[in-house]
Design a protein around this motif. Structure first.
Motif, short mmCIF file in Angstrom:
data_model
loop_
_atom_site.label_atom_id
_atom_site.label_comp_id
_atom_site.label_asym_id
_atom_site.label_seq_id
_atom_site.Cartn_x
_atom_site.Cartn_y
_atom_site.Cartn_z
N ASN A 1 0.90 -1.22 -0.03
CA ASN A 1 -0.21 -0.01 0.10
C ASN A 1 0.72 1.27 -0.03
O ASN A 1 0.64 2.29 -0.59
CB ASN A 1 -0.83 0.04 1.11
CG ASN A 1 -2.40 -0.62 0.89
OD1 ASN A 1 -2.56 -0.51 -0.18
ND2 ASN A 1 -2.82 -1.08 1.77
N ASN B 1 2.18 1.76 -3.40
CA ASN B 1 0.95 2.32 -4.36
C ASN B 1 0.78 3.83 -3.90
O ASN B 1 0.68 4.39 -5.06
CB ASN B 1 -0.24 1.54 -3.96
CG ASN B 1 -0.19 0.14 -4.35
OD1 ASN B 1 0.49 -0.01 -5.26
ND2 ASN B 1 -1.35 -0.78 -4.17
N LEU B 2 0.91 4.16 -2.70
CA LEU B 2 0.58 5.65 -2.40
C LEU B 2 1.52 6.44 -3.12
O LEU B 2 1.56 7.55 -3.72
CB LEU B 2 0.49 5.74 -0.98
CG LEU B 2 0.17 7.10 -0.51
CD1 LEU B 2 -1.24 7.47 -0.79
CD2 LEU B 2 -0.12 7.12 1.00
N VAL C 1 1.05 6.99 -6.89
CA VAL C 1 -0.05 7.65 -7.14
C VAL C 1 0.43 9.12 -6.91
O VAL C 1 0.13 10.07 -7.80
CB VAL C 1 -1.34 7.34 -6.33
CG1 VAL C 1 -2.26 8.48 -6.56
CG2 VAL C 1 -1.92 6.19 -6.81
N ALA C 2 1.13 9.31 -5.92
CA ALA C 2 1.53 10.93 -5.36
C ALA C 2 2.59 11.19 -6.56
O ALA C 2 2.33 12.34 -7.09
CB ALA C 2 2.04 10.76 -4.27
N GLN D 1 -1.28 5.51 -11.68
CA GLN D 1 -2.22 4.91 -11.70
C GLN D 1 -2.35 3.30 -12.16
O GLN D 1 -2.91 2.47 -11.44
CB GLN D 1 -3.50 5.66 -11.75
CG GLN D 1 -3.49 7.03 -11.11
CD GLN D 1 -5.00 7.63 -11.37
OE1 GLN D 1 -5.96 6.75 -11.72
NE2 GLN D 1 -4.91 8.89 -11.50
N VAL E 1 -0.05 1.01 -10.41
CA VAL E 1 -0.91 0.41 -9.11
C VAL E 1 -1.77 -0.43 -9.30
O VAL E 1 -1.90 -1.37 -8.72
CB VAL E 1 -1.56 1.95 -8.34
CG1 VAL E 1 -2.46 1.31 -7.46
CG2 VAL E 1 -0.66 2.70 -7.80
N MET F 1 -1.66 -4.06 -7.35
CA MET F 1 -2.82 -4.54 -6.74
C MET F 1 -3.05 -5.97 -6.93
O MET F 1 -3.54 -6.74 -6.26
CB MET F 1 -4.04 -3.62 -6.63
CG MET F 1 -3.85 -2.35 -5.98
SD MET F 1 -5.41 -1.26 -6.29
CE MET F 1 -4.99 -0.15 -5.02
#
Lengths: 79, 178
Positions: free
Chosen positions: A19, A22-23, A26-27, A38, A41, A45
């Motif tokens: 996670n 992933n963050l 995205v950031a 994205q 990500v 996932m």
């Protein structure tokens, strides 16, 4: 992850790490104005879901054999 | 700024508590809370698709991603032997209430989301659909090969999980001995 002596908690810790990754994706994607973060990500996932399914199945299988979830109990493959 | 700070704080605290809990069931519930906070962060970062996915993944896992017979999964989650009555006790009022709360939250989300989408000005809706279209187009053009590989990976993982989690058949065990 290395402090807890429980296989399920270790799996959950791996989820938390994924996670965090992933963050970050995205950031950075937002900062660079690109949607590629994205999309990556999505793949992370998917791989995480597959890993969790197989990991949980292995944990269940191990528990059936040894009746324990302590990683130290499974030292047969230790170098 | 305030919303992102609050979401980040909740995510960090919930993640720390996941490791601090002794009972894995509580760890899983806290992981759901962490995923919820992360979803809020994703929405604030203009990534609504990504925000939806972790919750779905977690709810799917709660319903049992690995099909196992008997109560082995639950016993494994507790880390010790347990009787059938204990496994029934786990599905008592508290988890039922939590499930009802999640269902209620889902309904509220849907209603609020429908209202918000109706109230969104047309130019924002157009921008959002353009972004979704760009992501979809990238997935099926530039990233088509990784997408297909991931599909195969999911299939293999599903079959592997079923094979690993199935109980040993006593007849097969006897045949192996012979």
């Amino acid at each position: 992850m290395f402090v807890r002596r429980n296989l399920i908690t270790i799996l959950l810790s791996i989820e938390i790490m994924l996670n965090a990754v992933n963050l970050t994706f995205v950031a950075f994607g937002r900062a660079l104005g690109s949607a590629d973060g994205q999309i990556i990500v999505f793949f992370v996932m998917t791989v995480a879901a597959a890993e969790a399914a197989v990991g949980l199945a292995i944990v269940i299988s191990l528990f059936r054999h040894r009746e324990s979830l302590n990683p130290d109990s499974f030292a047969a493959l230790k170098w | 700024m305030l919303r992102s700070t609050c979401s980040a704080a909740v995510a960090v605290v919930a993640s720390l508590l996941v490791i601090a809990q002794r009972n894995p069931i509580y760890s899983v519930l806290l992981l759901i809370a962490s995923f919820g906070a992360l979803s809020g962060l994703y929405v604030l970062l203009d990534a609504p698709f990504v925000a939806v996915d972790p919750d779905h993944r977690l709810r799917r896992r709660d319903h049992g991603a690995v099909p196992v017979r008997g109560d082995a999964a639950e016993r494994a989650a507790r880390g010790h032997r347990s009787s059938t009555s204990a496994s029934i006790r786990c599905c008592g009022p508290a988890p039922m209430r939590f499930g009802a709360l999640l269902a209620l939250a889902l309904v509220v989300e849907l209603v609020v989301g429908a209202d918000a989408s109706a109230a969104t000005p047309a130019r924002f809706r157009r921008r959002r659909s353009a972004r979704s279209r760009a992501i979809g187009r990238s997935l099926f053009t530039d990233y088509a090969f990784p997408f297909e590989v991931t599909s195969v990976l999911i299939l293999v993982a599903m079959v592997g999980a079923v094979v690993l989690a199935q109980r040993d058949n006593p007849r097969d065990r006897r045949d192996r001995r012979v």
